[in-house]
Write an enzyme that holds these catalytic residues in place. Sequence first.
Site, mmCIF file in Angstrom:
data_model
loop_
_atom_site.group_PDB
_atom_site.id
_atom_site.type_symbol
_atom_site.label_atom_id
_atom_site.label_comp_id
_atom_site.label_asym_id
_atom_site.label_seq_id
_atom_site.Cartn_x
_atom_site.Cartn_y
_atom_site.Cartn_z
ATOM 1 N N ILE A 191 80.298 7.777 22.269
ATOM 2 C CA ILE A 191 80.239 7.944 20.813
ATOM 3 C C ILE A 191 81.630 8.251 20.282
ATOM 4 O O ILE A 191 81.893 8.106 19.104
ATOM 5 C CB ILE A 191 79.244 9.055 20.381
ATOM 6 N N ASP A 192 82.530 8.732 21.152
ATOM 7 C CA ASP A 192 83.859 9.172 20.704
ATOM 8 C C ASP A 192 84.818 8.025 20.378
ATOM 9 O O ASP A 192 85.865 8.243 19.785
ATOM 10 C CB ASP A 192 84.509 10.053 21.782
ATOM 11 N N ARG A 239 74.333 12.288 19.250
ATOM 12 C CA ARG A 239 74.160 11.403 20.413
ATOM 13 C C ARG A 239 72.718 10.953 20.590
ATOM 14 O O ARG A 239 72.420 10.194 21.513
ATOM 15 C CB ARG A 239 74.602 12.146 21.682
HETATM 16 O O1 F6P Z 1 82.347 12.583 25.488
HETATM 17 C C1 F6P Z 1 81.391 12.559 24.510
HETATM 18 C C2 F6P Z 1 81.038 13.912 24.009
HETATM 19 O O2 F6P Z 1 80.114 13.610 23.051
HETATM 20 C C3 F6P Z 1 82.181 14.779 23.480
HETATM 21 O O3 F6P Z 1 82.561 14.492 22.172
HETATM 22 C C4 F6P Z 1 81.579 16.156 23.642
HETATM 23 O O4 F6P Z 1 82.575 17.155 23.720
HETATM 24 C C5 F6P Z 1 80.852 16.012 24.920
HETATM 25 O O5 F6P Z 1 80.408 14.696 24.994
HETATM 26 C C6 F6P Z 1 79.697 16.968 25.086
HETATM 27 O O6 F6P Z 1 79.188 16.819 26.358
HETATM 28 P P1 F6P Z 1 77.942 17.612 26.956
HETATM 29 O O7 F6P Z 1 76.718 16.809 26.647
HETATM 30 O O8 F6P Z 1 78.225 17.679 28.398
HETATM 31 O O9 F6P Z 1 77.878 18.955 26.301
#
Ligand code: F6P
Length: 366
Positions: free
Chosen positions: A144-145, A293
């Site tokens: 998504i980034d 997400r």
């Molecule tokens: O890499 C994508 C991302 O959405 C980042 O923007 C965010 O910091 C991270 O995933 C969060 O990950 P997790 O689901 O492990 O907390």
Amino acid sequence: MDKPKKLLVLTGGGDCPGLNAVIRGIAKRTRKEKDWDIYGSKEAFNGVFANPAELIKLTRSKTAGIHVRGGTILKTTNKGNPINFPSPQKDGTIKFIDRSDELIKRIKELGFNAVINIGGDGSQKISQALYKKGLNIIGVPKTIDNDLSSTDMTFGFQTAVQIATDSFDKLVTTAESHDRVMIMEVMGRDAGWIALHTAIAGGAEICLIPEIPYDVKKLVKRIQSRYVNGTGFVNIVISEGAKPKDGTIVSSQGSKGSEHVRLGGVAYQLSKQLKEAGCQAEIRETVLGHVQRGGSPTAFDRVLATLFGVKAVELLLEEKFGQMVTLKNNTISSVSLEEATQNYNFVQKDGYLVKAAKGLGISFGD
Ligand code: F6P
């Protein structure tokens, strides 16, 4: 008739809307080739390591209609890096070991001729390392980034921006009703693409991103300029990885071994900083988190993800291993995994998007 060849598909790293659409695209395109059978490994490569292996045969009934669903039917993890695999020790500590040779051996023993790895920056670095060790692997970028440099866009990004913009729009009306400053925190640990697009789409007054450290005093000035006779409102969008000049990023939890530092909470830090720097207006904070997400991908992301899946199978049939699928200049194409994993896709401070945003009056606090 010869035995069919076997393809292994997996999703690694954080989930992202569109993963299921890629899986379905791969499955549908592969089914047209009578000599291929397709399986998914459960939870990235962990399904291959499991004994017995946890594999899902991607039949028509397993993949039909899944392109509209968020998440991944194969499950995913960011704790299964085969090159730095967490191995719990008897004394309670965790040792990280390289299991890549064992993984490749297992994949071959299970009879797989090729692998398609759907994942972000970290996952594609793993793909490249495995390719160098002789595995027939193809990468499909996801995040998504939008932080992969060799593709113009990754699927999931548009959906995340849409979710953030919908939320931002709701915060604008409540900010206006109460003459408040609203701070909305979005994802983006190293790259501010989600924040920047949301700021333009939603009409933010202030946009704070990791690439441009901000000056709190300048922000207070900008906020005050929006209040006339005590009336006014301000909407701010901030990336989770944004930081003040000479400041550090805010983490909600430190790094656990191979897992990245968990970010979150920068909206609260900014709120405190603004008050300490003399901001008179009332401030409220919203941290969007993982809603960005989740859920169904937008039509654009469904199309992009499906095309990525189809292209990955075309590369497989042409035996173009060690490649990652891309979108470049409106064309679905591919680059070598080596090239794909070399540079990170940061927002350019002097790039057109930032210049345009500044032209619209959006402050970055620089
Ligand atoms: O890499 C994508 C991302 O959405 C980042 O923007 C965010 O910091 C991270 O995933 C969060 O990950 P997790 O689901 O492990 O907390």
